[in-house]
Write a protein that holds these residues in place. Structure first.
Motif, PDB file in Angstrom:
ATOM      1  N   LEU A  47       0.843  -1.196   0.000  1.00 46.67           N
ATOM      2  CA  LEU A  47       0.000   0.000   0.000  1.00 46.67           C
ATOM      3  C   LEU A  47       0.877   1.245   0.000  1.00 46.67           C
ATOM      4  CD1 LEU A  47      -2.584  -1.078   2.738  1.00 46.67           C
ATOM      5  CD2 LEU A  47      -2.721  -1.436   0.262  1.00 46.67           C
ATOM      6  N   VAL A  48       0.573   2.164  -0.922  1.00 50.26           N
ATOM      7  CA  VAL A  48       1.309   3.420  -1.030  1.00 50.26           C
ATOM      8  C   VAL A  48       0.329   4.563  -0.778  1.00 50.26           C
ATOM      9  CG1 VAL A  48       2.766   4.862  -2.492  1.00 50.26           C
ATOM     10  CG2 VAL A  48       2.808   2.370  -2.774  1.00 50.26           C
ATOM     11  N   TRP A  49       0.581   5.344   0.281  1.00 51.94           N
ATOM     12  CA  TRP A  49      -0.305   6.442   0.643  1.00 51.94           C
ATOM     13  C   TRP A  49       0.270   7.809   0.282  1.00 51.94           C
ATOM     14  CZ3 TRP A  49      -5.148   5.342   2.058  1.00 51.94           C
ATOM     15  CH2 TRP A  49      -5.408   4.051   2.529  1.00 51.94           C
ATOM     16  N   GLU A  50       1.574   7.905   0.143  1.00 48.82           N
ATOM     17  CA  GLU A  50       2.223   9.176  -0.180  1.00 48.82           C
ATOM     18  C   GLU A  50       2.932   9.057  -1.534  1.00 48.82           C
ATOM     19  OE1 GLU A  50       1.713  11.714   1.670  1.00 48.82           O
ATOM     20  OE2 GLU A  50       0.871  10.688   3.427  1.00 48.82           O
ATOM     21  N   GLY A  51       2.863  10.126  -2.321  1.00 51.69           N
ATOM     22  CA  GLY A  51       3.502  10.102  -3.633  1.00 51.69           C
ATOM     23  C   GLY A  51       2.892   9.054  -4.547  1.00 51.69           C
ATOM     24  N   VAL A  52       1.559   9.001  -4.540  1.00 50.61           N
ATOM     25  CA  VAL A  52       0.853   7.938  -5.272  1.00 50.61           C
ATOM     26  C   VAL A  52       1.153   7.978  -6.762  1.00 50.61           C
ATOM     27  CG1 VAL A  52      -1.421   7.051  -5.902  1.00 50.61           C
ATOM     28  CG2 VAL A  52      -0.973   7.768  -3.545  1.00 50.61           C
ATOM     29  N   ASP A  53       1.049   9.141  -7.369  1.00 49.42           N
ATOM     30  CA  ASP A  53       1.244   9.237  -8.819  1.00 49.42           C
ATOM     31  C   ASP A  53       2.654   8.840  -9.225  1.00 49.42           C
ATOM     32  OD1 ASP A  53      -1.369  10.084  -9.226  1.00 49.42           O
ATOM     33  OD2 ASP A  53      -0.847  12.204  -8.997  1.00 49.42           O
ATOM     34  N   GLU A  54       3.632   9.277  -8.469  1.00 50.53           N
ATOM     35  CA  GLU A  54       5.019   8.919  -8.779  1.00 50.53           C
ATOM     36  C   GLU A  54       5.241   7.415  -8.611  1.00 50.53           C
ATOM     37  OE1 GLU A  54       4.018  11.208  -6.719  1.00 50.53           O
ATOM     38  OE2 GLU A  54       4.793  13.145  -7.435  1.00 50.53           O
ATOM     39  N   ALA A  55       4.630   6.844  -7.570  1.00 47.68           N
ATOM     40  CA  ALA A  55       4.801   5.408  -7.321  1.00 47.68           C
ATOM     41  C   ALA A  55       4.168   4.576  -8.428  1.00 47.68           C
ATOM     42  CB  ALA A  55       4.199   5.039  -5.968  1.00 47.68           C
ATOM     43  N   VAL A  56       2.977   4.989  -8.864  1.00 41.09           N
ATOM     44  CA  VAL A  56       2.273   4.230  -9.900  1.00 41.09           C
ATOM     45  C   VAL A  56       3.074   4.197 -11.197  1.00 41.09           C
ATOM     46  CG1 VAL A  56       0.222   4.241 -11.387  1.00 41.09           C
ATOM     47  CG2 VAL A  56      -0.014   4.549  -8.919  1.00 41.09           C
ATOM     48  N   ASP A  57       3.786   5.264 -11.491  1.00 44.33           N
ATOM     49  CA  ASP A  57       4.618   5.274 -12.700  1.00 44.33           C
ATOM     50  C   ASP A  57       5.688   4.185 -12.653  1.00 44.33           C
ATOM     51  OD1 ASP A  57       3.220   7.374 -13.773  1.00 44.33           O
ATOM     52  OD2 ASP A  57       4.619   8.918 -13.072  1.00 44.33           O
ATOM     53  N   LEU A  58       6.117   3.816 -11.435  1.00 40.06           N
ATOM     54  CA  LEU A  58       7.146   2.791 -11.279  1.00 40.06           C
ATOM     55  C   LEU A  58       6.568   1.393 -11.079  1.00 40.06           C
ATOM     56  CD1 LEU A  58       9.556   4.717  -8.872  1.00 40.06           C
ATOM     57  CD2 LEU A  58       9.952   4.225 -11.289  1.00 40.06           C
ATOM     58  N   LEU A  59       5.348   1.327 -10.561  1.00 37.97           N
ATOM     59  CA  LEU A  59       4.730   0.034 -10.255  1.00 37.97           C
ATOM     60  C   LEU A  59       4.097  -0.559 -11.508  1.00 37.97           C
ATOM     61  CD1 LEU A  59       3.143   0.938  -6.802  1.00 37.97           C
ATOM     62  CD2 LEU A  59       5.079  -0.603  -7.198  1.00 37.97           C
ATOM     63  N   VAL A  60       4.931  -0.963 -12.421  1.00 41.56           N
ATOM     64  CA  VAL A  60       4.491  -1.537 -13.699  1.00 41.56           C
ATOM     65  C   VAL A  60       4.537  -3.062 -13.588  1.00 41.56           C
ATOM     66  CG1 VAL A  60       4.971  -1.701 -16.164  1.00 41.56           C
ATOM     67  CG2 VAL A  60       5.375   0.454 -14.937  1.00 41.56           C
ATOM     68  N   PRO A  61       3.432  -3.755 -13.826  1.00 43.10           N
ATOM     69  CA  PRO A  61       3.448  -5.220 -13.737  1.00 43.10           C
ATOM     70  C   PRO A  61       4.546  -5.832 -14.599  1.00 43.10           C
ATOM     71  CG  PRO A  61       1.192  -4.445 -13.889  1.00 43.10           C
ATOM     72  CD  PRO A  61       2.079  -3.239 -14.102  1.00 43.10           C
ATOM     73  N   GLY A  62       5.284  -6.747 -13.979  1.00 46.78           N
ATOM     74  CA  GLY A  62       6.384  -7.390 -14.674  1.00 46.78           C
ATOM     75  C   GLY A  62       7.726  -6.724 -14.461  1.00 46.78           C
ATOM     76  N   GLU A  63       7.724  -5.554 -13.807  1.00 48.43           N
ATOM     77  CA  GLU A  63       8.975  -4.833 -13.564  1.00 48.43           C
ATOM     78  C   GLU A  63       9.431  -5.009 -12.117  1.00 48.43           C
ATOM     79  OE1 GLU A  63      10.792  -3.252 -15.812  1.00 48.43           O
ATOM     80  OE2 GLU A  63       9.359  -3.788 -17.378  1.00 48.43           O
ATOM     81  N   ALA A  64      10.740  -4.946 -11.913  1.00 48.26           N
ATOM     82  CA  ALA A  64      11.316  -5.010 -10.572  1.00 48.26           C
ATOM     83  C   ALA A  64      11.479  -3.597 -10.030  1.00 48.26           C
ATOM     84  CB  ALA A  64      12.665  -5.722 -10.607  1.00 48.26           C
ATOM     85  N   VAL A  65      11.113  -3.402  -8.755  1.00 45.81           N
ATOM     86  CA  VAL A  65      11.256  -2.099  -8.106  1.00 45.81           C
ATOM     87  C   VAL A  65      11.833  -2.301  -6.713  1.00 45.81           C
ATOM     88  CG1 VAL A  65       9.356  -0.998  -9.370  1.00 45.81           C
ATOM     89  CG2 VAL A  65       8.892  -2.182  -7.210  1.00 45.81           C
ATOM     90  N   ARG A  66      12.480  -1.257  -6.210  1.00 48.57           N
ATOM     91  CA  ARG A  66      12.986  -1.311  -4.837  1.00 48.57           C
ATOM     92  C   ARG A  66      11.925  -0.721  -3.911  1.00 48.57           C
ATOM     93  NH1 ARG A  66      17.334  -2.466  -2.034  1.00 48.57           N
ATOM     94  NH2 ARG A  66      18.501  -2.973  -3.933  1.00 48.57           N
ATOM     95  N   ILE A  67      11.482  -1.533  -2.967  1.00 50.18           N
ATOM     96  CA  ILE A  67      10.437  -1.147  -2.023  1.00 50.18           C
ATOM     97  C   ILE A  67      11.060  -0.910  -0.648  1.00 50.18           C
ATOM     98  CG2 ILE A  67       8.365  -1.923  -0.807  1.00 50.18           C
ATOM     99  CD1 ILE A  67       7.691  -1.426  -3.641  1.00 50.18           C
ATOM    100  N   THR A  68      10.772   0.247  -0.078  1.00 54.15           N
ATOM    101  CA  THR A  68      11.141   0.525   1.301  1.00 54.15           C
ATOM    102  C   THR A  68       9.850   0.660   2.100  1.00 54.15           C
ATOM    103  OG1 THR A  68      13.118   1.715   0.577  1.00 54.15           O
ATOM    104  CG2 THR A  68      12.393   2.074   2.842  1.00 54.15           C
ATOM    105  N   GLY A  69       9.783   0.020   3.239  1.00 50.90           N
ATOM    106  CA  GLY A  69       8.574   0.105   4.039  1.00 50.90           C
ATOM    107  C   GLY A  69       8.589  -0.886   5.180  1.00 50.90           C
ATOM    108  N   ARG A  70       7.418  -1.169   5.707  1.00 49.20           N
ATOM    109  CA  ARG A  70       7.288  -2.096   6.838  1.00 49.20           C
ATOM    110  C   ARG A  70       6.252  -3.165   6.502  1.00 49.20           C
ATOM    111  NH1 ARG A  70       7.136  -0.843  13.220  1.00 49.20           N
ATOM    112  NH2 ARG A  70       9.316  -0.544  12.641  1.00 49.20           N
ATOM    113  N   PHE A  71       6.634  -4.413   6.750  1.00 47.66           N
ATOM    114  CA  PHE A  71       5.707  -5.537   6.599  1.00 47.66           C
ATOM    115  C   PHE A  71       4.948  -5.702   7.905  1.00 47.66           C
ATOM    116  CE2 PHE A  71       4.696 -10.041   7.175  1.00 47.66           C
ATOM    117  CZ  PHE A  71       3.997 -10.315   6.005  1.00 47.66           C
ATOM    118  N   GLU A  72       3.628  -5.828   7.787  1.00 49.79           N
ATOM    119  CA  GLU A  72       2.815  -6.008   8.982  1.00 49.79           C
ATOM    120  C   GLU A  72       1.682  -6.988   8.688  1.00 49.79           C
ATOM    121  OE1 GLU A  72      -0.470  -2.429   8.552  1.00 49.79           O
ATOM    122  OE2 GLU A  72       1.340  -2.026   9.731  1.00 49.79           O
TER     123      GLU A  72
END
Length: 331
Positions: A47-72
């Motif tokens: 779940l991305v709550w901040e910088g949604v538009d910028e994140a969506v540009d990177l969250l392309v199915p089939g692509e690798a991205v670096r995720i920083t966050g917390r698993f809960e």
């Protein structure tokens, strides 16, 4: 760390593969992005709550991205990653083989098993057809070897078609020994070729994880595409028996088992019935594999799944026993 080993409260900063992503709106009207990300061992919502538009540009199915966050593990929504940042994955910073799903057996083992099984087909006409379509020099062999078996529900990864078709054929070979009236050579050939229409019905999974239907797949369907491909090859072989061609093509046309499932005819021979049921079994068990990989750490029940028609249950792994020598030493 593999996704299957994520634990509640884990802070992470690693490369994951995007499987799907979209923008949603919460009950309070706030926009957020929800993605499914993961690796070879599993998938988890992000779940991305901040910088949604910028994140969506990177969250392309089939692509690798670096995720920083917390698993809960949320008490209501279950396992998820609350994302603080999404960045492009730098080349060389990850191993693609660790991200993409794939067969349980290594590709060389699958190929060797296929070649060994084809060698057991004694009918000269069927053997020639298999060599023509799946032999090393065949133009059909590379796409057959690399293609996925489905878009989502089972064996939906590179080499999935080979893994699935081989599993069905090996099962047919084993069961044929129990039912002597089954034409083993015919059933094995039908099992290896039953899904060959998927070469034209699905996009390749070789470049990325993204798999979709082609225009031909949507307009014609994988069963007719497979029927015509095999029929063309049969017609190019001299003196191929008409009754053998008819029996083989019937397996391909009927392997979904019911008109409402896309088969233009239903199985009317022993061989077609056998291939249909073992094809269905391979697909069902492939769905269990998929659901287990999507399971959050510590869970034993999956979410409801449309394919199996219910939740799937997975026994927690049994505690490992100490080796006998270690136990004796401790005593």
């Amino acid at each position: 760390m593999p996704v299957c080993e994520f634990t509640d409260g884990l802070d992470l900063d690693q490369v994951l593969l995007v499987r799907s992503a979209d923008v949603r709106c919460g009950r309070d009207g706030r926009r957020f992005a929800k993605a499914a990300v993961g690796d070879r061992t599993g998938t988890v919502p992000a779940l991305v709550w901040e910088g949604v538009d910028e994140a969506v540009d990177l969250l392309v199915p089939g692509e690798a991205v670096r995720i920083t966050g917390r698993f809960e593990v949320h008490p209501r929504h279950g396992a998820q990653i609350v994302v603080s940042a999404v960045r492009a994955a730098a080349a060389g910073s990850y191993d693609p083989a660790a991200l993409h799903d794939g067969p349980a057996r290594p590709l060389p083992q699958l190929v060797a098993a296929l070649r060994a099984l084809v060698d057991t087909v004694r009918d000269g006409h069927l053997h020639a057809l298999l060599e023509r379509m799946l032999g090393n020099g065949s133009p059909t062999w590379p796409p057959y070897r690399d293609a996925p078996a489905a878009k989502r529900y089972h064996h939906a990864y590179r080499h999935g078609l080979l893994e699935h078709s081989l599993a069905v054929a090996e099962s047919v070979s084993a069961v044929s020994a129990t039912f002597p009236d089954v034409d083993r050579d015919l059933a094995i050939t039908g099992a290896l070729l039953h899904d060959i229409g998927k070469l034209e019905a699905y996009t390749s999974a070789s470049a990325s994880l993204t798999i979709d239907m082609t225009d031909a797949g949507r307009l014609l369907g994988e069963i007719p595409l497979g029927y015509y491909r095999v029929r063309r090859e049969i017609e190019s072989l001299p003196a191929f028996p008409a009754h053998t061609a008819q029996a083989l093509l019937h397996i391909i046309l009927s392997h979904h088992g019911a008109l409402e499932h896309g088969s233009p005819v239903i199985p009317a021979t022993r061989e077609a019935t056998l291939v249909h049921f073992l094809d269905n079994l391979s697909g069902r068990l492939g769905s269990f594999d998929r659901l287990q990989k999507e399971l959050a750490a510590g869970d034993t029940w999956s979410a409801f799944d449309r394919v199996i028609g219910r939740q799937a249950y997975f026994d927690p792994p049994a505690p490992r026993e100490a080796p006998a020598s270690t136990a004796a030493h401790a005593a």
